[in-house]
Enzyme design. Structure first.
Site, PDB file in Angstrom:
ATOM      1  N   SER A   1      55.573  47.830  24.474  1.00  0.00           N
ATOM      2  CA  SER A   1      54.673  47.088  25.354  1.00  0.00           C
ATOM      3  C   SER A   1      54.441  47.746  26.703  1.00  0.00           C
ATOM      4  O   SER A   1      53.488  47.407  27.396  1.00  0.00           O
ATOM      5  CB  SER A   1      55.194  45.666  25.572  1.00  0.00           C
ATOM      6  OG  SER A   1      56.387  45.682  26.331  1.00  0.00           O
TER       7      SER A   1
ATOM      8  N   LYS B   1      58.200  44.114  32.298  1.00  0.00           N
ATOM      9  CA  LYS B   1      56.747  44.191  32.466  1.00  0.00           C
ATOM     10  C   LYS B   1      56.435  44.645  33.891  1.00  0.00           C
ATOM     11  O   LYS B   1      57.305  44.746  34.743  1.00  0.00           O
ATOM     12  CB  LYS B   1      56.088  42.819  32.223  1.00  0.00           C
ATOM     13  CG  LYS B   1      56.421  42.147  30.911  1.00  0.00           C
ATOM     14  CD  LYS B   1      55.801  42.824  29.705  1.00  0.00           C
ATOM     15  CE  LYS B   1      56.187  42.089  28.423  1.00  0.00           C
ATOM     16  NZ  LYS B   1      55.732  42.831  27.216  1.00  0.00           N
TER      17      LYS B   1
END
Length: 273
Positions: free
Chosen positions: A50, A120
């Site tokens: 990701s 993230k």
């Protein structure tokens, strides 16, 4: 002439064998590593794609856990590790660590299998308005971000779908809005807007900022804030703890060296008197 005989000098204290001291030193190193893991810096493994290409699967990153203790909060552009805020990892397989991995996670050399953590990039902080229209660009407070520096090649900044790729949100105080660099392969704030936090990550769930890729060696690199977050009121403050780029075991061993020197110095003078 019948004087008092000189006092017998004290017997030299025999220096303890290095091999007998080794278990003590190892114990000290483990305690220091545990303290460092808890309060200063911890290693985390990247489990998914990701954050490609900034971070790839099996990279090991070092996360600064110190500055949050002094009230520092995540800034735009930083890469942060945070606890799963509301079942974002639901359905993901849970690793089954062996005995060695359990020990390594306890001393901070590997992440714990019990901790559900994600990594993230921070796009918006409390008070920001973040939006995506069409394929992008992402806008923060009406200002377009130039993300080509870090998003996955071939991805568009925004995803054209009806599941969360198109949005306009206001980030509440005490929260952050996060997105993966691999925009078309990241289940981030965009796709968790139906959870109890509206896709936001409470700042209290943030473990710390990823500051360096420590392993493998050919991937070693720092993780600075991209230049686009330095524009017109979007300036992101760099972490004062960026210098903490040493693995927990390295810091622990560094802490043991003065102890060894002190112990051996206490013994050495007795042998030379």
């Amino acid at each position: 002439m019948g004087g008092t005989p000189p006092a017998t000098p004290p017997a030299a204290k025999k220096q303890r064998s290095f091999w007998k001291e080794l278990p003590i030193l190892i114990g000290i190193a483990l305690v220091l590593a545990l303290l460092i893991k808890t309060f200063l810096v911890q290693a985390f493994s990247i489990p998914s794609a990701s954050m490609q290409n900034t971070l790839t699967i099996n990279d090991r990153v070092l996360v600064d856990k110190l500055t949050p203790w002094f009230g520092s909060e995540p800034e735009r552009g930083e890469i942060v590790v945070f606890h799963d805020p509301d079942d974002w990892l639901a359905g993901e397989p849970t690793p089954d660590p062996n005995a060695l991995q359990t020990v390594l996670s306890w001393i901070g050399l590997m992440p714990s299998a019990d901790e559900k953590d994600l990594i993230k990039r921070v796009i918006g902080v409390g008070g920001d308005t973040v939006e995506c229209k069409g394929t992008g660009p992402v806008k923060v407070n009406g200002k377009a971000l130039n993300e080509q520096e870090y998003i996955y090649p071939g991805n568009t900044p925004c995803s054209v779908d009806d599941q969360g790729g198109q949005f306009k949100v206001k980030v509440p105080e005490g929260s952050i809005w996060v997105m993966g660099d691999h925009r078309q392969n990241s289940r981030d704030s965009r796709y968790n807007q139906s959870d109890r936090h509206g896709g936001m990550v409470p700042v209290k769930e943030v473990v710390g900022r990823a500051i360096v890729i420590a392993w493998p060696m050919n991937r070693w690199d720092t993780l600075p804030v991209p230049a686009t977050f330095d524009q017109d009121g979007l300036q992101a403050q760099s972490s004062a703890a960026a210098a903490l780029s040493v693995a927990p075991q390295g810091l622990a061993l560094a802490g043991v060296v003065p102890v060894v020197w002190w112990r051996r110095r206490r013994v050495a003078p007795a042998e030379t008197r």
